[in-house]
Design a protein around this motif. Structure first.
Motif, PDB file in Angstrom:
ATOM      1  N   ILE A  86      -2.778   2.452  -1.556  1.00 29.74           N
ATOM      2  CA  ILE A  86      -2.048   1.489  -0.744  1.00 29.74           C
ATOM      3  C   ILE A  86      -3.042   0.402  -0.364  1.00 29.74           C
ATOM      4  O   ILE A  86      -4.081   0.674   0.246  1.00 29.74           O
ATOM      5  CB  ILE A  86      -1.475   2.123   0.543  1.00 29.74           C
TER       6      ILE A  86
ATOM      7  N   ALA B 107       1.569  -1.125  -3.436  1.00 27.06           N
ATOM      8  CA  ALA B 107       1.580   0.315  -3.710  1.00 27.06           C
ATOM      9  C   ALA B 107       1.250   0.530  -5.184  1.00 27.06           C
ATOM     10  O   ALA B 107       1.936  -0.006  -6.059  1.00 27.06           O
ATOM     11  CB  ALA B 107       2.950   0.907  -3.379  1.00 27.06           C
TER      12      ALA B 107
ATOM     13  N   VAL C  16       6.164   3.561   2.691  1.00 20.96           N
ATOM     14  CA  VAL C  16       6.194   3.107   1.295  1.00 20.96           C
ATOM     15  C   VAL C  16       7.498   3.529   0.627  1.00 20.96           C
ATOM     16  O   VAL C  16       8.129   2.744  -0.089  1.00 20.96           O
ATOM     17  CB  VAL C  16       4.986   3.660   0.518  1.00 20.96           C
TER      18      VAL C  16
ATOM     19  N   CYS D 201      10.040   0.827  -0.889  1.00 20.88           N
ATOM     20  CA  CYS D 201      10.021   0.714  -2.348  1.00 20.88           C
ATOM     21  C   CYS D 201      11.212   1.354  -3.045  1.00 20.88           C
ATOM     22  O   CYS D 201      11.520   1.013  -4.182  1.00 20.88           O
ATOM     23  CB  CYS D 201       8.737   1.339  -2.907  1.00 20.88           C
TER      24      CYS D 201
END
Length: 240
Positions: A23, A48, A122, A126
């Motif tokens: 990250i 990421a 994340v 994402c």
């Protein structure tokens, strides 16, 4: 699961790929090069990078960096996203850096929580779609049987109207680990939470046997072996 092995200043070189999930929190705008293309990012964005994905960023790039081991993230390609939760990822990485490099009490417990928090951010940013229906079914069944020592995960999967190997491979593709690995990870997280959280019964702190039972293990000795393999210390040592 989502173990933090590094948190701090970004110090990677160009054309790099890592065995960890990375990250990156850049302080300035720039471009990341991967798969023959360039993608722009701005200050405040988060990058990421799944394991073994080769990329390059200009050497003058400045920012924060965190490496996650055994990351349970359904992110298969390098992704740039905006951290719109008041710098939640950045704040978590800064906290991880402080605990990783300091002598704070119970820092392993805090780092574990921060690793899971970063992974959750994340995943939320994402993941454009939910897990496939069958994977979500397995995840839900596991969640409902964390404390059940008679739970037979294989039997449940075999009862589904799909091939066992197909379900197992699909689960690993979307979640990052097999169903059994996911079950163990969830049970170990619960055990660590009970042991380090000061939770007690009516009379005293829970014994290792009681923690084992609460986490779906009928044999305390086996629970202790699994716990030590997972965290590197026995449940009793972890509690201290």
């Amino acid at each position: 699961m989502n173990n933090i092995v590094y948190a701090g200043k970004y110090a990677r070189q160009a054309d790099y790929k890592s065995r960890y999930f990375e990250i990156i929190v850049p302080y300035k705008s720039g471009r990341i090069h991967f798969n023959g293309t360039d993608k722009e990012f701005a200050a405040g964005n988060i990058i990421a990078v799944p394991p073994l994905k080769e990329y390059s960023i200009p050497l003058e790039a400045d920012g924060l960096h965190v490496l996650l081991e055994q990351a349970f993230l359904p992110v298969k390609e390098i992704t740039v996203f905006c951290d719109d939760k008041q710098s939640g990822v950045r704040h978590a990485v800064l906290q991880a850096e402080e605990y990783l490099n300091g002598g704070m009490p119970k820092k392993d417990m805090v780092l574990s929580a921060l690793g899971n928090l970063i992974a959750s951010y994340v995943t939320a940013y994402c993941t454009k779609a939910e897990f496939s229906p069958v994977v979500e079914l397995v995840r839900t069944d596991i969640a409902g049987n964390i404390s059940n020592p008679t739970y037979a995960l294989d039997d449940y999967i075999k009862k589904l109207p799909l091939n066992y190997d197909y379900v197992r491979k699909l689960f690993k593709k979307e979640v990052g680990v097999t169903p059994h690995e996911f079950l163990v990870a969830q049970r170990m997280e619960l055990a660590a939470s009970i042991l380090s959280g000061g939770i007690s019964n009516k009379y005293s702190n829970y014994s290792v046997s009681q923690v084992a039972e609460a986490c779906g293990f009928s044999e305390p000795l086996y629970f202790s072996r699994v716990f030590k393999k997972y965290y590197g210390v026995s449940p009793t040592e972890f509690k201290k």
